[in-house]
Design an enzyme around this catalytic site. Structure first.
Site, PDB file in Angstrom:
ATOM      1  N   CYS A 200     -12.347 -28.927   5.928  1.00 32.74           N
ATOM      2  CA  CYS A 200     -11.115 -28.149   5.761  1.00 32.74           C
ATOM      3  C   CYS A 200      -9.889 -29.047   5.882  1.00 32.74           C
ATOM      4  O   CYS A 200      -9.832 -29.916   6.750  1.00 32.74           O
ATOM      5  CB  CYS A 200     -11.067 -27.040   6.806  1.00 32.74           C
ATOM      6  SG  CYS A 200      -9.590 -26.016   6.694  1.00 32.74           S
TER       7      CYS A 200
ATOM      8  N   CYS B 249      -6.763 -27.968   6.461  1.00 30.59           N
ATOM      9  CA  CYS B 249      -5.639 -27.306   7.143  1.00 30.59           C
ATOM     10  C   CYS B 249      -5.193 -28.145   8.350  1.00 30.59           C
ATOM     11  O   CYS B 249      -5.936 -28.987   8.837  1.00 30.59           O
ATOM     12  CB  CYS B 249      -6.041 -25.899   7.572  1.00 30.59           C
ATOM     13  SG  CYS B 249      -6.840 -25.812   9.191  1.00 30.59           S
TER      14      CYS B 249
ATOM     15  N   GLN C 221     -11.399   7.186  -5.548  1.00 32.16           N
ATOM     16  CA  GLN C 221     -11.992   7.674  -4.300  1.00 32.16           C
ATOM     17  C   GLN C 221     -13.354   8.284  -4.625  1.00 32.16           C
ATOM     18  O   GLN C 221     -13.840   8.140  -5.742  1.00 32.16           O
ATOM     19  CB  GLN C 221     -11.058   8.697  -3.632  1.00 32.16           C
ATOM     20  CG  GLN C 221      -9.762   8.104  -3.090  1.00 32.16           C
ATOM     21  CD  GLN C 221      -9.970   7.214  -1.862  1.00 32.16           C
ATOM     22  OE1 GLN C 221     -11.053   7.150  -1.288  1.00 32.16           O
ATOM     23  NE2 GLN C 221      -8.911   6.504  -1.466  1.00 32.16           N
TER      24      GLN C 221
ATOM     25  N   ASP D 179      -2.431   8.196  -1.729  1.00 34.17           N
ATOM     26  CA  ASP D 179      -3.755   8.827  -1.719  1.00 34.17           C
ATOM     27  C   ASP D 179      -4.164   9.219  -0.309  1.00 34.17           C
ATOM     28  O   ASP D 179      -3.489   8.901   0.670  1.00 34.17           O
ATOM     29  CB  ASP D 179      -4.816   7.905  -2.335  1.00 34.17           C
ATOM     30  CG  ASP D 179      -5.107   6.690  -1.461  1.00 34.17           C
ATOM     31  OD1 ASP D 179      -4.236   6.306  -0.648  1.00 34.17           O
ATOM     32  OD2 ASP D 179      -6.197   6.130  -1.593  1.00 34.17           O
TER      33      ASP D 179
ATOM     34  N   HIS E 216      -5.910 -21.917   9.846  1.00 34.80           N
ATOM     35  CA  HIS E 216      -7.266 -22.308   9.437  1.00 34.80           C
ATOM     36  C   HIS E 216      -7.995 -21.154   8.731  1.00 34.80           C
ATOM     37  O   HIS E 216      -8.600 -21.352   7.674  1.00 34.80           O
ATOM     38  CB  HIS E 216      -8.117 -22.790  10.618  1.00 34.80           C
ATOM     39  CG  HIS E 216      -9.557 -22.872  10.233  1.00 34.80           C
ATOM     40  ND1 HIS E 216     -10.069 -23.914   9.502  1.00 34.80           N
ATOM     41  CD2 HIS E 216     -10.569 -21.977  10.365  1.00 34.80           C
ATOM     42  CE1 HIS E 216     -11.334 -23.661   9.208  1.00 34.80           C
ATOM     43  NE2 HIS E 216     -11.669 -22.496   9.731  1.00 34.80           N
TER      44      HIS E 216
ATOM     45  N   ASP F 246       0.862  -1.180   0.000  1.00 45.09           N
ATOM     46  CA  ASP F 246       0.000   0.000   0.000  1.00 45.09           C
ATOM     47  C   ASP F 246       0.904   1.237   0.000  1.00 45.09           C
ATOM     48  O   ASP F 246       2.121   1.127   0.072  1.00 45.09           O
ATOM     49  CB  ASP F 246      -0.992  -0.032   1.175  1.00 45.09           C
ATOM     50  CG  ASP F 246      -0.307   0.033   2.532  1.00 45.09           C
ATOM     51  OD1 ASP F 246       0.937   0.177   2.579  1.00 45.09           O
ATOM     52  OD2 ASP F 246      -1.006  -0.062   3.555  1.00 45.09           O
ATOM     53  N   SER F 247       0.307   2.409  -0.095  1.00 45.75           N
ATOM     54  CA  SER F 247       1.110   3.618  -0.288  1.00 45.75           C
ATOM     55  C   SER F 247       1.519   4.278   1.012  1.00 45.75           C
ATOM     56  O   SER F 247       2.324   5.193   1.020  1.00 45.75           O
ATOM     57  CB  SER F 247       0.300   4.626  -1.094  1.00 45.75           C
ATOM     58  OG  SER F 247      -0.757   5.131  -0.279  1.00 45.75           O
ATOM     59  N   GLY F 248       0.930   3.829   2.116  1.00 44.35           N
ATOM     60  CA  GLY F 248       1.182   4.456   3.402  1.00 44.35           C
ATOM     61  C   GLY F 248       0.163   5.523   3.744  1.00 44.35           C
ATOM     62  O   GLY F 248       0.019   5.904   4.896  1.00 44.35           O
ATOM     63  N   GLY F 249      -0.548   6.018   2.731  1.00 44.77           N
ATOM     64  CA  GLY F 249      -1.476   7.128   2.948  1.00 44.77           C
ATOM     65  C   GLY F 249      -2.573   6.806   3.959  1.00 44.77           C
ATOM     66  O   GLY F 249      -2.807   7.565   4.897  1.00 44.77           O
ATOM     67  N   PHE F 250      -3.205   5.663   3.777  1.00 47.02           N
ATOM     68  CA  PHE F 250      -4.322   5.292   4.644  1.00 47.02           C
ATOM     69  C   PHE F 250      -3.849   5.117   6.084  1.00 47.02           C
ATOM     70  O   PHE F 250      -4.484   5.590   7.026  1.00 47.02           O
ATOM     71  CB  PHE F 250      -4.965   4.001   4.128  1.00 47.02           C
ATOM     72  CG  PHE F 250      -6.103   3.513   4.975  1.00 47.02           C
ATOM     73  CD1 PHE F 250      -7.353   4.100   4.870  1.00 47.02           C
ATOM     74  CD2 PHE F 250      -5.928   2.474   5.881  1.00 47.02           C
ATOM     75  CE1 PHE F 250      -8.418   3.660   5.653  1.00 47.02           C
ATOM     76  CE2 PHE F 250      -6.979   2.035   6.672  1.00 47.02           C
ATOM     77  CZ  PHE F 250      -8.226   2.621   6.553  1.00 47.02           C
TER      78      PHE F 250
ATOM     79  N   ASP G 162      -7.923  -7.573   0.153  1.00 41.16           N
ATOM     80  CA  ASP G 162      -7.020  -7.875   1.268  1.00 41.16           C
ATOM     81  C   ASP G 162      -7.737  -7.495   2.543  1.00 41.16           C
ATOM     82  O   ASP G 162      -8.624  -6.626   2.525  1.00 41.16           O
ATOM     83  CB  ASP G 162      -5.740  -7.039   1.181  1.00 41.16           C
ATOM     84  CG  ASP G 162      -5.980  -5.608   1.632  1.00 41.16           C
ATOM     85  OD1 ASP G 162      -6.526  -4.816   0.842  1.00 41.16           O
ATOM     86  OD2 ASP G 162      -5.679  -5.282   2.796  1.00 41.16           O
TER      87      ASP G 162
ATOM     88  N   GLY H   6     -11.268   3.841  -0.154  1.00 42.06           N
ATOM     89  CA  GLY H   6     -12.190   4.630   0.655  1.00 42.06           C
ATOM     90  C   GLY H   6     -13.427   3.889   1.092  1.00 42.06           C
ATOM     91  O   GLY H   6     -14.392   4.502   1.551  1.00 42.06           O
TER      92      GLY H   6
HETATM   93 ZN   LIG Z   1      -9.129 -25.686   8.925  1.00 39.15          ZN
END
Ligand SMILES: [Zn+2]
Length: 376
Positions: free
Chosen positions: A305, A307, A190, A147, A336, A93-97, A267, A217
């Site tokens: 699952c 995992c 934005q 941004d 998990h 990321d750009s660091g802005g947020f 993300d 945003g």
């Molecule tokens: Zn799992």
């Protein structure tokens, strides 16, 4: 391996899309979920374990890394991939947020932001040019424009002013990024929850021209309904042949709703953070492992699952290690949760390719509505 960044769309189902982003460091299957490796680590996970869940790409945070251990130091040590032992693609990321949400004594001007570090109080500044420089020092594969993003709800005039500043910064980011074959620069749309501002922002970004486009945003306090309202129109404003990245989202049902509306990348810290606070995400919704009902339960967290937490341990064990404050609790629950998120993405990719996204979505909601398995 290709020497360029590219995006190929393989199938669509309604507005949902599946494809592949190719980078010199590997391919990213979309829709993609990017685990967050804030301080050059996905907390409680070895990099090879993150890869084993099916993650193709990680996210790193410019703000955290510039303060500690420092971008110049990471560069001297061979770049972020080598430093954290992750050979696949990394988006930063750009660091802005994060400057806006974490730093102290911030001062915002046309030039950029000056602030004091939340770690040691030292003074720093971030501008579009410095953000591009830091992300280059880190060796990021996908670089984000610098941004500014106001918390919602906010006055429309405030949102408009902030969006236009971000567009001027997007232009400066593009100029500072320059020509770096194999690396991509994404612009960030934005405009809050106002369609006209979103459209103005999209037009400006397309005029500048980027390798991919983020919807920024959102997930800043507006609620799911308002977010989906924006996502009903925002992705269509962006070029069809470039990846669309929804930043900072989200819960599993946010993710399914975003993919349905044409988002390719997401993300969120939720699966990893929840893993450390005893919250598991399963096909049947969230499970609080600390609850007494799990204390004698020999069954796995999630039967389907694959995992390590589900394959080799019982709910009773996971309950015990969480209640005892054992480190393995964070390790197993994080693994998990990341596995569940990646399984969800893989399921959506397969459903879109098969033209069965609507069925997938209906089953996703039906299983969650049933809730967790009956107590013993
Ligand atoms: Zn799992």
């Amino acid at each position: 391996m290709p020497d360029r960044f590219s995006f190929a769309l393989h199938a669509t189902d309604g507005k949902a899309r599946t494809g592949v982003i190719s980078t010199p460091r590997g391919q990213i299957r979309t829709p993609a979920f990017m685990p967050v490796g804030t301080a050059a680590t996905v907390k409680a996970m070895m990099p090879e374990s993150v890869a084993a869940t099916g993650a193709d790409i990680l996210l790193g945070n410019t703000y955290h890394l510039m303060l500690r251990p420092g971008a110049e130091r990471i560069d001297r040590l061979g770049g972020l991939h080598r430093f954290m032992n992750w050979s696949g693609p990394i988006l930063t990321d750009s660091g802005g947020f994060q400057v806006m949400s974490l730093a102290e004594l911030r001062k915002l001007t046309e030039e950029g932001v000056t602030f004091r570090s939340h770690v040691d109080g030292s003074r720093h500044s971030l501008t579009p040019e410095r953000s591009m420089e830091i992300q280059k020092l880190l060796g990021s594969d996908i670089v984000m424009c610098f941004d500014e993003c106001p918390a919602l709800p906010a006055d429309e005039a405030v949102v408009a002013r902030s969006m236009r500043l971000s567009m001027r910064w997007a232009e400066r980011s593009k100029a500072a990024f320059g020509d770096r074959p194999g690396h991509a620069l994404f612009g960030i749309q934005q405009g809050g929850v106002t369609p006209e501002l979103r459209a103005e922002s999209a037009e400006k970004l397309k005029e500048i021209g980027f390798d991919g486009y983020a919807i920024g945003g959102l997930a800043v306090g507006e609620g799911q309904e308002a977010m989906f309202g924006v996502l009903d129109v925002a992705p269509d404003m962006l070029p069809e042949d470039r990846p669309r990245y929804l930043m900072g989202v989200g819960k599993p049902d946010d993710i399914v709703g975003a993919v349905k509306r044409g988002v390719d990348m997401m993300d969120c810290v939720l699966p990893t953070r929840s893993g450390r606070t005893g919250q598991a995400w399963t096909r049947r919704g969230p499970v609080a492992i600390k609850n007494a009902r799990h204390a004698d339960d020999p069954r796995p967290l999630d039967e389907e699952c694959a995992c390590p937490a589900c394959r080799s341990y019982s709910r009773a064990y996971l309950h015990h290690v969480f209640r005892s404050g054992e480190i393995i609790s964070s390790m197993l629950l994080t693994w998990h949760n990341l596995q569940y998120y990646q399984d969800l993405m893989a399921g959506m990719r397969a459903a879109i390719a098969a033209g069965e996204f609507a069925t997938f979505e209906a089953e996703f909601h039906a299983l969650r509505a049933e809730g967790d398995i009956e107590r013993l």
